[in-house]
Design an enzyme around this catalytic site. Structure first.
Site, PDB file in Angstrom:
ATOM      1  CD  GLU A  17      30.084  -2.849 -10.486  1.00 50.95           C
ATOM      2  OE1 GLU A  17      29.371  -2.322 -11.366  1.00 50.95           O
ATOM      3  OE2 GLU A  17      29.774  -2.845  -9.286  1.00 50.95           O
ATOM      4  CB  CYS A  31      23.029  -0.336 -13.130  1.00 51.33           C
ATOM      5  SG  CYS A  31      22.396   0.626 -11.745  1.00 51.33           S
TER       6      CYS A  31
END
Length: 171
Positions: A17, A31
């Site tokens: 992450e 993302c």
């Protein structure tokens, strides 16, 4: 007291992450699936373009996000050992807690609850796609993440070795 993810799971989540420049993302970015993301994979309506957070804020957001992921694993996949729990918390954190299409309805959970650990580990790998530009595509980062989660899921917890009784060969 609610169950918490172990260090191996926490580290796995932080590995996958990271922001676009490595480490936590102090500013929002999109993302691969097109979601505005900040910190250690935090998404949601509170993430706004132009905001800036500190490393401390990123840790707090991750801990808060893990609270719902951990609760979801406790509810839908009871009886996990520490590494199974951590791997599932990472998976849930990434795919979401929606009972209709996320972690609770996953084949991994169904097989885990039937006692098919090998099948559950393989099923973790099914979650390797995201919608990008309107197309469902396999993402190399998700393939790597799912392999790491499956490996953690299948790793016996450290205390399992200590609990095993060793045969004595003293004559």
């Amino acid at each position: 007291m609610p169950r918490e993810i172990n260090t191996a799971g926490y580290d796995l989540i932080k590995e996958f992450e990271q922001g676009p420049n490595g480490g936590f993302a102090p500013m929002p970015y999109l993302c691969p699936a097109g979601k505005l993301t900040i910190g250690w994979g935090h998404t949601g309506p509170d993430v706004k373009p132009g905001m800036i957070i500190s490393a401390h804020d990123a840790e707090e957001l991750l801990d808060r996000d893990l609270d719902w992921a951990e609760a979801c694993v406790e509810k839908y996949a009871p009886g996990c050992n520490d590494n199974e729990f951590a791997a599932f918390a990472s998976l849930c954190f990434n795919i979401g807690p929606d009972p209709g299409k996320g972690f609770p309805s996953s084949t991994a959970v169904r097989l885990h609850n039937k006692g098919d650990k090998a099948g559950a580990a393989r099923a973790i790998g099914l979650w390797n796609k995201a919608t990008v530009d309107g197309q469902l595509v396999t993402l190399p980062g998700l393939v790597r993440r799912r392999a790491a989660e499956a490996a953690l899921y299948l790793t016996p917890p450290a205390d399992a070795f200590a609990r095993q009784t060793m045969p004595q060969a003293v004559q």
